[in-house]
Design an enzyme around this catalytic site. Sequence first.
Site, PDB file in Angstrom:
ATOM      1  N   ARG A  30       0.825  -1.224   0.000  1.00 41.00           N
ATOM      2  CA  ARG A  30       0.000   0.000   0.000  1.00 41.00           C
ATOM      3  C   ARG A  30       0.849   1.260   0.000  1.00 41.00           C
ATOM      4  NH1 ARG A  30      -3.444  -0.820   5.076  1.00 41.00           N
ATOM      5  NH2 ARG A  30      -1.486  -1.798   5.671  1.00 41.00           N
ATOM      6  N   ASN A  48      -6.021  -2.737   2.401  1.00 42.54           N
ATOM      7  CA  ASN A  48      -6.018  -4.185   2.571  1.00 42.54           C
ATOM      8  C   ASN A  48      -7.448  -4.675   2.710  1.00 42.54           C
ATOM      9  OD1 ASN A  48      -3.241  -4.495   2.552  1.00 42.54           O
ATOM     10  ND2 ASN A  48      -3.051  -4.540   4.770  1.00 42.54           N
TER      11      ASN A  48
END
Length: 108
Positions: A30, A48
């Site tokens: 990320r 996520n």
Amino acid sequence: MSLDGVAHPALPDGPLYILIRGRVQGVGFRDSMVIEAVRLGARGWVRNRADGAVEAVFDADAAARTELLAWAWRGPAVARVTHVETRAASVTEIAMIGFDFTRLPSAR
């Protein structure tokens, strides 16, 4: 379009939703995607998922969209991407896009 050696249909116009599977959590995916998206001038978000995948929604010019999608197939060096699904983003997903590219809290 071929980003992974397999023929794919053309990308839809407008914001994209992508679902990335493989070893993509706990490897800096990320944060790395935020850096890459900002570099490319994309707006959107990444987070996520509870099932171990990472999902993202983003919009940018055509070249940046293609480049960010290609990056998603690679990810950071320690990631191992096995599959990326792509579709047009939904109205709800688009509504979550801010003025930049953001890492959101994990989805439950």
